[in-house]
Write a protein that holds these residues in place. Structure first.
Motif, PDB file in Angstrom:
ATOM      1  N   ALA A   1       0.830  -1.204   0.000  1.00 38.12           N
ATOM      2  CA  ALA A   1       0.000   0.000   0.000  1.00 38.12           C
ATOM      3  C   ALA A   1       0.864   1.254   0.000  1.00 38.12           C
ATOM      4  O   ALA A   1       0.586   2.218  -0.730  1.00 38.12           O
ATOM      5  CB  ALA A   1      -0.928  -0.013   1.216  1.00 38.12           C
ATOM      6  N   ALA A   2       1.925   1.261   0.804  1.00 34.14           N
ATOM      7  CA  ALA A   2       2.819   2.419   0.840  1.00 34.14           C
ATOM      8  C   ALA A   2       3.477   2.646  -0.511  1.00 34.14           C
ATOM      9  O   ALA A   2       3.608   3.789  -0.975  1.00 34.14           O
ATOM     10  CB  ALA A   2       3.882   2.218   1.921  1.00 34.14           C
ATOM     11  N   ALA A   3       3.893   1.577  -1.168  1.00 34.88           N
ATOM     12  CA  ALA A   3       4.518   1.713  -2.481  1.00 34.88           C
ATOM     13  C   ALA A   3       3.537   2.265  -3.502  1.00 34.88           C
ATOM     14  O   ALA A   3       3.905   3.085  -4.354  1.00 34.88           O
ATOM     15  CB  ALA A   3       5.060   0.359  -2.938  1.00 34.88           C
ATOM     16  N   ASN A   4       2.300   1.828  -3.436  1.00 29.69           N
ATOM     17  CA  ASN A   4       1.295   2.343  -4.374  1.00 29.69           C
ATOM     18  C   ASN A   4       0.996   3.818  -4.129  1.00 29.69           C
ATOM     19  O   ASN A   4       0.744   4.573  -5.071  1.00 29.69           O
ATOM     20  CB  ASN A   4       0.009   1.522  -4.269  1.00 29.69           C
TER      21      ASN A   4
ATOM     22  N   PHE B   1       2.675   9.486  -6.373  1.00 26.17           N
ATOM     23  CA  PHE B   1       3.512  10.683  -6.314  1.00 26.17           C
ATOM     24  C   PHE B   1       4.488  10.750  -7.485  1.00 26.17           C
ATOM     25  O   PHE B   1       4.741  11.825  -8.036  1.00 26.17           O
ATOM     26  CB  PHE B   1       4.306  10.713  -5.004  1.00 26.17           C
ATOM     27  N   TYR B   2       5.062   9.595  -7.854  1.00 25.00           N
ATOM     28  CA  TYR B   2       6.150   9.566  -8.828  1.00 25.00           C
ATOM     29  C   TYR B   2       5.695   9.444 -10.276  1.00 25.00           C
ATOM     30  O   TYR B   2       6.519   9.585 -11.183  1.00 25.00           O
ATOM     31  CB  TYR B   2       7.083   8.387  -8.526  1.00 25.00           C
TER      32      TYR B   2
ATOM     33  N   CYS C   1      14.776   5.193  -1.932  1.00 30.11           N
ATOM     34  CA  CYS C   1      15.298   5.572  -0.614  1.00 30.11           C
ATOM     35  C   CYS C   1      14.323   6.475   0.130  1.00 30.11           C
ATOM     36  O   CYS C   1      14.119   6.332   1.343  1.00 30.11           O
ATOM     37  CB  CYS C   1      16.644   6.278  -0.761  1.00 30.11           C
ATOM     38  N   ILE C   2      13.717   7.410  -0.579  1.00 35.08           N
ATOM     39  CA  ILE C   2      12.768   8.326   0.062  1.00 35.08           C
ATOM     40  C   ILE C   2      11.571   7.562   0.614  1.00 35.08           C
ATOM     41  O   ILE C   2      11.101   7.834   1.732  1.00 35.08           O
ATOM     42  CB  ILE C   2      12.317   9.397  -0.952  1.00 35.08           C
ATOM     43  N   VAL C   3      11.092   6.598  -0.122  1.00 33.99           N
ATOM     44  CA  VAL C   3       9.960   5.790   0.353  1.00 33.99           C
ATOM     45  C   VAL C   3      10.344   5.044   1.628  1.00 33.99           C
ATOM     46  O   VAL C   3       9.575   4.988   2.592  1.00 33.99           O
ATOM     47  CB  VAL C   3       9.510   4.796  -0.737  1.00 33.99           C
ATOM     48  N   THR C   4      11.533   4.471   1.657  1.00 32.59           N
ATOM     49  CA  THR C   4      11.981   3.729   2.832  1.00 32.59           C
ATOM     50  C   THR C   4      12.118   4.639   4.044  1.00 32.59           C
ATOM     51  O   THR C   4      11.712   4.283   5.156  1.00 32.59           O
ATOM     52  CB  THR C   4      13.316   3.035   2.538  1.00 32.59           C
ATOM     53  N   ILE C   5      12.713   5.799   3.853  1.00 34.85           N
ATOM     54  CA  ILE C   5      12.870   6.738   4.968  1.00 34.85           C
ATOM     55  C   ILE C   5      11.512   7.147   5.518  1.00 34.85           C
ATOM     56  O   ILE C   5      11.296   7.191   6.740  1.00 34.85           O
ATOM     57  CB  ILE C   5      13.673   7.967   4.504  1.00 34.85           C
ATOM     58  N   TRP C   6      10.579   7.449   4.631  1.00 37.98           N
ATOM     59  CA  TRP C   6       9.223   7.829   5.048  1.00 37.98           C
ATOM     60  C   TRP C   6       8.557   6.699   5.828  1.00 37.98           C
ATOM     61  O   TRP C   6       7.821   6.932   6.788  1.00 37.98           O
ATOM     62  CB  TRP C   6       8.409   8.187   3.814  1.00 37.98           C
TER      63      TRP C   6
ATOM     64  N   HIS D   1       8.684  -2.929  -2.016  1.00 33.07           N
ATOM     65  CA  HIS D   1       8.615  -1.667  -2.748  1.00 33.07           C
ATOM     66  C   HIS D   1       9.102  -1.826  -4.178  1.00 33.07           C
ATOM     67  O   HIS D   1       8.546  -1.231  -5.105  1.00 33.07           O
ATOM     68  CB  HIS D   1       9.458  -0.605  -2.052  1.00 33.07           C
ATOM     69  N   LEU D   2      10.142  -2.643  -4.366  1.00 28.17           N
ATOM     70  CA  LEU D   2      10.723  -2.772  -5.697  1.00 28.17           C
ATOM     71  C   LEU D   2       9.766  -3.431  -6.667  1.00 28.17           C
ATOM     72  O   LEU D   2       9.752  -3.098  -7.858  1.00 28.17           O
ATOM     73  CB  LEU D   2      12.032  -3.564  -5.623  1.00 28.17           C
ATOM     74  N   PHE D   3       8.965  -4.377  -6.183  1.00 25.85           N
ATOM     75  CA  PHE D   3       7.987  -5.017  -7.064  1.00 25.85           C
ATOM     76  C   PHE D   3       7.011  -4.002  -7.640  1.00 25.85           C
ATOM     77  O   PHE D   3       6.612  -4.094  -8.800  1.00 25.85           O
ATOM     78  CB  PHE D   3       7.209  -6.096  -6.303  1.00 25.85           C
ATOM     79  N   ILE D   4       6.623  -3.032  -6.835  1.00 20.99           N
ATOM     80  CA  ILE D   4       5.628  -2.058  -7.267  1.00 20.99           C
ATOM     81  C   ILE D   4       6.275  -0.877  -8.000  1.00 20.99           C
ATOM     82  O   ILE D   4       5.757  -0.415  -9.024  1.00 20.99           O
ATOM     83  CB  ILE D   4       4.832  -1.532  -6.054  1.00 20.99           C
ATOM     84  N   LEU D   5       7.413  -0.414  -7.513  1.00 21.84           N
ATOM     85  CA  LEU D   5       7.965   0.846  -8.016  1.00 21.84           C
ATOM     86  C   LEU D   5       8.850   0.670  -9.251  1.00 21.84           C
ATOM     87  O   LEU D   5       8.643   1.341 -10.262  1.00 21.84           O
ATOM     88  CB  LEU D   5       8.768   1.529  -6.897  1.00 21.84           C
ATOM     89  N   THR D   6       9.853  -0.200  -9.177  1.00 21.43           N
ATOM     90  CA  THR D   6      10.841  -0.240 -10.264  1.00 21.43           C
ATOM     91  C   THR D   6      11.146  -1.629 -10.804  1.00 21.43           C
ATOM     92  O   THR D   6      11.694  -1.744 -11.897  1.00 21.43           O
ATOM     93  CB  THR D   6      12.169   0.367  -9.790  1.00 21.43           C
TER      94      THR D   6
END
Length: 278
Positions: free
Chosen positions: A104-107, A112-113, A146-151, A216-221
């Protein structure tokens, strides 16, 4: 200790030993069964340029996310622990990203991106700047992750710092005030040393988290573009489940376990002398 020993043996010790043993064998097929090859898988890993690119990516990822997320967590904890109105709201707001599922966070951040229609591009458009494919450019993909992880992790680490802050006796602050110490001096000379056990605990956990990111990587990149954002756990997953090379994945896993053990031992050895447990 028996229940804990059974659980650790079943889900930690035995899988680790089985992974180590599997790393010494070749990949088996229907026509060619698996055979013992010793350190052959490790040699293949060291000869693979993708492996070294992934290691480089993971080192950069850890070097950014660990100190930044811990620093933000400490600042948030100090603020949330202050005697100001609205601290309950602050604690809830800071901790909310932590309770969100990884997918959910990655989505959310994918929204945003997204180029052209994403929130970041909409904000840049207000200043006359063009669209940016944050996740599709090798120069920005890893930093966007990295920004997603920090958040996501800063709020989680904040809870530990906040709990530790609330155990500091208020008499220490009163004594510091009597001695005329400023707030900065009190924080640097009293609060931070007393937080060292918590900092050490968070540091070890942050280190472990830095090598187990995959959701996160599955969803983002999906590790792209051109492996620019591929991290070690995603690389191991690809070896095992995309290329069906479990022995090679086992060898990579063993190397990561050894590296984590060495770094954790160094952390405890170097920081334990500066840690106050009472």
């Amino acid at each position: 200790m028996s229940p804990a020993l059974v659980l650790m043996s079943t889900f930690a010790f035995y899988p680790s030993l089985a992974t180590l043993w599997a790393s010494f064998f070749s990949r088996g097929t229907r026509r060619r069964p698996s055979e013992f090859i010793g350190l052959g898988n490790y040699q293949s890993l060291f000869d693979d340029p993708t492996f070294w690119l992934v290691v480089k990516n993971n080192l950069a990822y850890a070097a950014v996310t660990i100190p930044v997320s811990m620093g933000i967590a400490l600042v948030m904890a100090l603020w949330a622990n202050a005697k100001i109105p609205g601290t309950s709201f602050l604690r809830t707001a800071y901790f909310t990203p932590t309770v969100l599922p990884m997918i959910a966070a990655a989505n959310i951040w994918l929204f945003f991106y997204t180029p052209d229609i994403g929130v970041l591009d909409q904000l840049l458009g207000l200043f006359g700047l063009g669209s940016m494919n944050w996740l599709g450019r090798p120069e920005t993909a890893l930093w966007a992750v990295c920004i997603v992880t920090i958040w996501k992790e800063a709020g989680f680490f904040m809870i530990f710092y906040l709990a530790a802050l609330q155990t500091i006796p208020p008499e220490l602050k009163e004594a510091a005030d009597i001695e005329g110490a400023s707030r900065a001096t009190y924080t640097r000379r009293i609060v931070l040393p007393l937080l060292m056990p918590t900092t050490l605990f968070i540091l070890v956990n942050a280190l472990i988290n830095s090598v187990k990111l995959i959701d996160h990587l599955f969803i983002l990149t999906k590790g792209g573009p051109s492996d620019a954002s591929k991290l070690i756990l995603y690389y191991i997953w690809e070896l095992s489940f995309a290329y069906f090379d479990s022995p090679m994945a086992s060898a990579a896993t063993v190397l990561i376990l050894i590296a984590l053990g060495i770094v954790a031992a160094l952390q405890f050895g170097l920081l334990d002398r500066r840690t106050h447990y009472q």
